[in-house]
Design an enzyme around this catalytic site. Sequence first.
Site, PDB file in Angstrom:
ATOM      1  N   SER A   1       0.868  -1.186   0.000  1.00 24.04           N
ATOM      2  CA  SER A   1       0.000   0.000   0.000  1.00 24.04           C
ATOM      3  C   SER A   1       0.903   1.234   0.000  1.00 24.04           C
ATOM      4  O   SER A   1       2.070   1.143   0.430  1.00 24.04           O
ATOM      5  CB  SER A   1      -0.850   0.004   1.277  1.00 24.04           C
TER       6      SER A   1
ATOM      7  N   TYR B   1      -1.375  -1.563  10.578  1.00 22.48           N
ATOM      8  CA  TYR B   1      -1.544  -1.734   9.130  1.00 22.48           C
ATOM      9  C   TYR B   1      -0.345  -1.161   8.371  1.00 22.48           C
ATOM     10  O   TYR B   1       0.254  -1.856   7.534  1.00 22.48           O
ATOM     11  CB  TYR B   1      -2.834  -1.043   8.666  1.00 22.48           C
TER      12      TYR B   1
HETATM   13  N1  LIG Z   1      -8.665  -0.656  -1.028  1.00 26.05           N
HETATM   14  C1  LIG Z   1      -7.641   0.140  -0.768  1.00 26.05           C
HETATM   15  O1  LIG Z   1      -7.804   1.383  -0.672  1.00 26.05           O
HETATM   16  C2  LIG Z   1      -6.258  -0.436  -0.623  1.00 26.05           C
HETATM   17  C3  LIG Z   1      -5.165   0.450  -0.700  1.00 26.05           C
HETATM   18  C4  LIG Z   1      -3.892  -0.048  -0.568  1.00 26.05           C
HETATM   19  C5  LIG Z   1      -3.703  -1.416  -0.387  1.00 26.05           C
HETATM   20  N2  LIG Z   1      -4.769  -2.243  -0.303  1.00 26.05           N
HETATM   21  C6  LIG Z   1      -4.501  -3.682  -0.099  1.00 26.05           C
HETATM   22  O2  LIG Z   1      -5.090  -4.417  -1.144  1.00 26.05           O
HETATM   23  C7  LIG Z   1      -5.314  -5.757  -0.697  1.00 26.05           C
HETATM   24  C8  LIG Z   1      -6.697  -6.195  -1.110  1.00 26.05           C
HETATM   25  O3  LIG Z   1      -7.646  -5.416  -0.404  1.00 26.05           O
HETATM   26  P1  LIG Z   1      -8.962  -4.833  -1.109  1.00 26.05           P
HETATM   27  O4  LIG Z   1      -8.825  -3.383  -1.169  1.00 26.05           O
HETATM   28  O5  LIG Z   1      -9.274  -5.579  -2.339  1.00 26.05           O
HETATM   29  O6  LIG Z   1     -10.024  -5.152   0.056  1.00 26.05           O
HETATM   30  P2  LIG Z   1     -11.271  -6.143   0.135  1.00 26.05           P
HETATM   31  O7  LIG Z   1     -12.249  -5.862  -0.940  1.00 26.05           O
HETATM   32  O8  LIG Z   1     -11.716  -6.071   1.553  1.00 26.05           O
HETATM   33  O9  LIG Z   1     -10.619  -7.578  -0.153  1.00 26.05           O
HETATM   34  C9  LIG Z   1      -9.797  -8.204   0.790  1.00 26.05           C
HETATM   35  C10 LIG Z   1      -9.596  -9.641   0.383  1.00 26.05           C
HETATM   36  O10 LIG Z   1      -8.740 -10.259   1.350  1.00 26.05           O
HETATM   37  C11 LIG Z   1      -9.387 -11.425   1.836  1.00 26.05           C
HETATM   38  N3  LIG Z   1      -9.095 -11.633   3.235  1.00 26.05           N
HETATM   39  C12 LIG Z   1      -9.220 -10.753   4.258  1.00 26.05           C
HETATM   40  N4  LIG Z   1      -8.920 -11.354   5.416  1.00 26.05           N
HETATM   41  C13 LIG Z   1      -8.590 -12.636   5.113  1.00 26.05           C
HETATM   42  C14 LIG Z   1      -8.216 -13.762   5.877  1.00 26.05           C
HETATM   43  N5  LIG Z   1      -8.120 -13.714   7.220  1.00 26.05           N
HETATM   44  N6  LIG Z   1      -7.956 -14.929   5.238  1.00 26.05           N
HETATM   45  C15 LIG Z   1      -8.063 -15.009   3.902  1.00 26.05           C
HETATM   46  N7  LIG Z   1      -8.425 -13.982   3.125  1.00 26.05           N
HETATM   47  C16 LIG Z   1      -8.698 -12.814   3.728  1.00 26.05           C
HETATM   48  C17 LIG Z   1     -10.886 -11.204   1.643  1.00 26.05           C
HETATM   49  O11 LIG Z   1     -11.545 -12.454   1.444  1.00 26.05           O
HETATM   50  P3  LIG Z   1     -12.526 -13.199   2.485  1.00 26.05           P
HETATM   51  O12 LIG Z   1     -13.211 -12.172   3.309  1.00 26.05           O
HETATM   52  O13 LIG Z   1     -13.457 -13.990   1.587  1.00 26.05           O
HETATM   53  O14 LIG Z   1     -11.632 -14.098   3.261  1.00 26.05           O
HETATM   54  C18 LIG Z   1     -10.907 -10.416   0.340  1.00 26.05           C
HETATM   55  O15 LIG Z   1     -10.912 -11.279  -0.754  1.00 26.05           O
HETATM   56  C19 LIG Z   1      -5.071  -5.758   0.814  1.00 26.05           C
HETATM   57  O16 LIG Z   1      -3.815  -6.331   1.087  1.00 26.05           O
HETATM   58  C20 LIG Z   1      -5.078  -4.275   1.176  1.00 26.05           C
HETATM   59  O17 LIG Z   1      -4.285  -4.018   2.293  1.00 26.05           O
HETATM   60  C21 LIG Z   1      -6.051  -1.805  -0.423  1.00 26.05           C
END
Ligand SMILES: NC(=O)c1ccc[n+]([C@@H]2O[C@H](COP(=O)([O-])OP(=O)(O)OC[C@H]3O[C@@H](n4cnc5c(N)ncnc54)[C@H](OP(=O)(O)O)[C@@H]3O)[C@@H](O)[C@H]2O)c1
Length: 262
Positions: free
Chosen positions: A141, A154
Site C-alpha cells: 500500500s 496496518y
Molecule cells: N482498497 C484500498 O484502498 C487499498 C489500498 C492499498 C492497499 N490495499 C490492499 O489491497 C489488498 C486487497 O484489499 P482490497 O482493497 O481488495 O479489500 P477487500 O475488498 O476487503 O478484499 C480483501 C480480500 O482479502 C481477503 N481476506 C481478508 N482477510 C482474510 C483472511 N483472514 N484470510 C483469507 N483472506 C482474507 C478477503 O476475502 P474473504 O473475506 O473472503 O476471506 C478479500 O478477498 C489488501 O492487502 C489491502 O491491504 C487496499
Amino acid sequence: MADRPVALVTGASSGIGLAFATELASTGHDLVLVARDVARLEALAKELEGAHSAESEVLFADLTDELAVHRVQERLADRERPVDLLVNNAGFGTMGRFADLPLERELQEISCNVLALVRCTHAALGGMVERGRGGVINVASIAAYQPTPLNATYGATKAYVSSFSQALHEELKGTGVKCMVCCPGFTRTEFQKRAGIDSVDVPDFLWQNAEQVAVIALRDYERGRAVCVPGPLNAATAAFTSFFPSGVTRRVAGLVLRRAEH
Ligand SMILES: NC(=O)c1ccc[n+]([C@@H]2O[C@H](COP(=O)([O-])OP(=O)(O)OC[C@H]3O[C@@H](n4cnc5c(N)ncnc54)[C@H](OP(=O)(O)O)[C@@H]3O)[C@@H](O)[C@H]2O)c1
C-alpha cells in the site's frame, strides 16, 4: 491445467484480488482462488470459466490461521502442479488508537498481512527458482511509505511487505524469477468498510478502481519492475513521502488519518 500458466491469488473473493484473478484469466491463466468466502470464490470460478475458459481451483483458507496457511503452502510447493505466479493480495486494516484496539485483532492483522505472505512466498519460490521461471506480486500500500498513526499496525505490516519484496527482487536477479511489490492508494473495494473507515472524506480524484490497479500491476510485473505504485497521483504521493524525513511525513499522515477517525 497443463498448458496454461497458473496463478494463485489470495483474497480473490473481492476487490483487488478479484480484479487480479479476472485480469489473469482474461490473459490466459488458470487460477487457484484463495479466501474464506467459498461461495464467492465458486461464483467467480464459474464466471471465469464462462468468460475466459479458465479453470479455477477454490481453496478455502483463513490466512490468520497457521494450519490453513499450511494448506496454501502445500499447494504452492506442489511440484506436480506448478504455480507460475503468486499474488499475495489478501489483507485488511484496523483503524483506531493502538492502545484502544483489541490486541488479538492486531495480531491477526500481522498474521494475515505479513506471516501468511512470507510463508506463501517461501513455499512458492523454491520450485520457481528450480524451474528458472515464475514470480510473486505482493500487495502492500502507499501506507508502506510512512508511519500511519491511527492505522499503526496496518502501515507497519505494509512497510514490511514493501521492504521484504524489494529485497527479494534483488536476491532473485539472474534466477529467472521475479518479485514485485504493488503499492495501491485509495481503491474502491470493501477494504474501507471492513476497516471501519468508510466515512473517510477522500476527494473523488484520489480514488482508483480495483481493475485499474490490477491492470497496471500486471503490466509493471511483466516489465520486471521492483515496485508498482498505480496511478500518477499515488506515485507523486510515494515520491513526496520518500523525499521528506519521517518526522514530517508521520505528522502529515497523522493529520489525514485523524480526519478519517470521526
Ligand atoms: N482498497 C484500498 O484502498 C487499498 C489500498 C492499498 C492497499 N490495499 C490492499 O489491497 C489488498 C486487497 O484489499 P482490497 O482493497 O481488495 O479489500 P477487500 O475488498 O476487503 O478484499 C480483501 C480480500 O482479502 C481477503 N481476506 C481478508 N482477510 C482474510 C483472511 N483472514 N484470510 C483469507 N483472506 C482474507 C478477503 O476475502 P474473504 O473475506 O473472503 O476471506 C478479500 O478477498 C489488501 O492487502 C489491502 O491491504 C487496499
